[in-house]
Enzyme design. Structure first.
Site, PDB file in Angstrom:
ATOM      1  N   PRO A  32       0.780  -1.237   0.000  1.00  0.00           N
ATOM      2  CA  PRO A  32       0.000   0.000   0.000  1.00  0.00           C
ATOM      3  C   PRO A  32       0.811   1.287   0.000  1.00  0.00           C
ATOM      4  O   PRO A  32       0.243   2.364  -0.061  1.00  0.00           O
ATOM      5  CB  PRO A  32      -0.823  -0.125   1.278  1.00  0.00           C
ATOM      6  CG  PRO A  32       0.010  -0.959   2.181  1.00  0.00           C
ATOM      7  CD  PRO A  32       0.697  -1.945   1.296  1.00  0.00           C
ATOM      8  N   GLY A  33       2.144   1.204   0.129  1.00  0.00           N
ATOM      9  CA  GLY A  33       2.957   2.376  -0.128  1.00  0.00           C
ATOM     10  C   GLY A  33       3.711   2.994   1.026  1.00  0.00           C
ATOM     11  O   GLY A  33       4.444   3.967   0.819  1.00  0.00           O
ATOM     12  N   LYS A  38       6.361   1.998   2.686  1.00  0.00           N
ATOM     13  CA  LYS A  38       7.816   1.924   2.481  1.00  0.00           C
ATOM     14  C   LYS A  38       8.239   2.772   1.291  1.00  0.00           C
ATOM     15  O   LYS A  38       9.301   3.398   1.306  1.00  0.00           O
ATOM     16  CB  LYS A  38       8.227   0.464   2.312  1.00  0.00           C
ATOM     17  CG  LYS A  38       7.845  -0.423   3.495  1.00  0.00           C
ATOM     18  CD  LYS A  38       8.171  -1.882   3.225  1.00  0.00           C
ATOM     19  CE  LYS A  38       7.629  -2.786   4.331  1.00  0.00           C
ATOM     20  NZ  LYS A  38       6.150  -2.893   4.311  1.00  0.00           N
ATOM     21  N   ARG A  91      -4.669  -2.935  -5.856  1.00  0.00           N
ATOM     22  CA  ARG A  91      -3.605  -2.404  -5.006  1.00  0.00           C
ATOM     23  C   ARG A  91      -2.941  -1.181  -5.638  1.00  0.00           C
ATOM     24  O   ARG A  91      -2.481  -0.278  -4.939  1.00  0.00           O
ATOM     25  CB  ARG A  91      -2.582  -3.503  -4.708  1.00  0.00           C
ATOM     26  CG  ARG A  91      -3.117  -4.587  -3.799  1.00  0.00           C
ATOM     27  CD  ARG A  91      -2.005  -5.477  -3.261  1.00  0.00           C
ATOM     28  NE  ARG A  91      -1.450  -6.359  -4.256  1.00  0.00           N
ATOM     29  CZ  ARG A  91      -1.834  -7.629  -4.439  1.00  0.00           C
ATOM     30  NH1 ARG A  91      -2.801  -8.138  -3.703  1.00  0.00           N
ATOM     31  NH2 ARG A  91      -1.255  -8.382  -5.354  1.00  0.00           N
ATOM     32  N   CYS A 117       8.071  -9.669   6.138  1.00  0.00           N
ATOM     33  CA  CYS A 117       7.441  -9.638   7.466  1.00  0.00           C
ATOM     34  C   CYS A 117       7.237 -11.084   7.917  1.00  0.00           C
ATOM     35  O   CYS A 117       6.196 -11.461   8.436  1.00  0.00           O
ATOM     36  CB  CYS A 117       6.130  -8.861   7.446  1.00  0.00           C
ATOM     37  SG  CYS A 117       4.946  -9.394   6.203  1.00  0.00           S
TER      38      CYS A 117
END
Length: 450
Positions: A245-246, A248, A271, A373
């Site tokens: 979703p942005g 980073k 997305r 993650c």
């Protein structure tokens, strides 16, 4: 509050239903960011979605034993058509806030049996039919200052204007990297991440001016490690291979500044829409250009990658480290755990490796950050090991030296040559979600700087 509560229930239900029925495999996180939820309420929505989705079997077992399904009267709504909403409301009643707010028929049904449902859960825990209660994992409220729109100094003064006091930043040590609870009316700056603030965990940010304006971005501590690990010079030309979703991507944009450029790839149409919206909202549209295609489908020697020096790779993974937002009743994966679905994780690792190798083929690329993650070795150190075995022209170099939690050496010291160069994060050791970060540099760059 009841109106907001029902809105969150409706959104959580919609997200879980869409995720389960999506042929595109649209993940929960991207559904959350693509929703109409006000930004300050995203943490609450995230907790509800993750909690209901993860604990559904346990929650429905409590409801069945309590007799909730046996006591439906004629004319009641068909419960089988509302299982997702029931799971969300049961989560709030039993494992989340322990309150039942809202006004839908499902809310009223659960509210009428709240006491007996909670007694049933306690009885199941006592006899071992359900995991015993332990306090929900608590982390500070993390917010990153979006330095495209505000300075750290402005953020400090903003918080102080509400009577908050800045506490000294804890000194990192080799012994501990955990974060103590943040007292009310105080805040601190992370010792490793200079634009990340720690706020009290229960701080309510609904309608907060800085959040609404995009000056504060709600971002987990571990998520902020990736761009810091890559740390390109101001004005660099970069690629983010899997962007939505942005968070980073936006962090990377803040580091390279207004003279830099990022080519952000996202193959999912839904997305991509989320990414485009957030890039505009956060004041980064002059830095970030989005591409609605798979990064690995683009020829690394093409004009698209001309003069690209730094590549950020945060690909799809098992998500085995994302436990901090879930109920403590869920067993947290550790670095010693093996993947329950070995084949699925192997497939993910193969995809992760292919993305890194593709990035290494960009002629001008000099540095690459790789992160997941996940806590599973197969997606982390094993990927680094296999990439280095194929590409002797690249090396794994030390990243964020102050971060004490490093990689694992593996069986037979398989990863001994680089494990101290990479970093890991876990809730237990670092008060954040499980994470892994490595940095690769082209060997000629390392040799030249030596």
């Amino acid at each position: 509050m009841a109106r907001n509560a029902q809105m969150l229930i409706d959104l959580a239900t919609e997200i879980i239903s869409a995720s389960e029925g999506s042929g595109e495999g649209l993940g929960l996180r991207n559904q959350i960011y693509n929703s109409s939820c006000p930004k300050p309420m995203l943490p609450m929505l995230t907790s509800m979605v993750n909690g209901a989705a993860t604990n559904r079997e346990q929650l429905l077992a409590v409801a069945e034993e309590d007799g909730l399904f046996d006591n439906l009267t004629d004319g009641c709504l068909p419960i089988d058509d509302h299982i997702q909403e029931l799971s969300v409301v049961l989560y709030e009643c039993l494992l989340g806030s322990r309150r039942v707010r809202g006004h839908s028929p499902i809310v009223e049904l659960v509210k009428s049996r709240k006491k007996t449902l909670q007694q049933t859960l306690a009885g199941r825990r006592k006899r071992g039919a359900t995991n015993k209660y332990s306090p929900k994992k608590q982390m500070p409220r993390f917010v990153r200052v979006n330095t495209l729109l505000a300075t750290v100094e402005e953020a400090v003064e903003y918080l102080k204007s509400f009577g908050m006091t800045q506490t000294p930043t804890a000194r990192p040590s080799s012994e501990s990297n955990t974060i103590p609870p943040v007292p009310p009316k105080t805040f601190a700056i992370d010792p490793h991440l200079p634009t990340l603030f720690h706020l009290p965990s229960n701080l309510y940010l609904h309608d907060d001016e800085f959040v609404s304006a995009g000056k504060f971005i709600l971002q987990d501590r571990s998520s902020c490690l990736v761009a810091e690990a890559l740390n390109p010079p101001p004005g660099s030309i970069c690629v983010d291979t899997c962007s939505s979703p942005g968070n980073k991507t936006l962090h990377l944009a803040a580091i390279i500044g207004k003279e830099g450029r990022i080519k952000a790839f996202e193959r999912s149409t839904a997305r991509l829409a989320t990414l485009n919206r957030r890039v505009t909202e956060m004041g980064a549209s002059h830095i970030i250009t989005t591409f609605g295609e798979d990064f690995t489908d683009v020829d690394p020697s093409s004009e698209t990658f001309r003069d690209v020096s730094h590549v950020l790779i945060d690909p799809s993974c098992s998500g085995s480290g994302l436990v901090a937002s879930q109920s403590a009743d869920v067993h947290a994966k550790t670095e010693e755990d093996a993947a329950a679905d070995h084949d699925a994780v192997s497939d993910l690792a193969a995809g992760q490796k292919s993305i890194v190798l593709h990035a290494m083929d960009i002629p001008s690329a000099m540095a690459i950050s790789y992160s997941t993650c996940s806590v599973f070795e197969e997606e982390n150190e094993a990927v680094v090991h296999d990439v280095l075995a194929e590409r002797s022209d690249w090396v794994c170099v030390p990243v964020i030296a102050s971060w004490p939690h490093r990689g694992i050496p593996g069986d037979g010291d398989k990863y001994r040559s680089f494990c101290s160069n990479v970093i890991r994060a876990t809730y237990v050791k670092d008060t954040t979600n499980g994470f892994f970060v490595a940095r690769f540099e082209r060997r000629e760059k390392v040799t030249k700087e030596a």
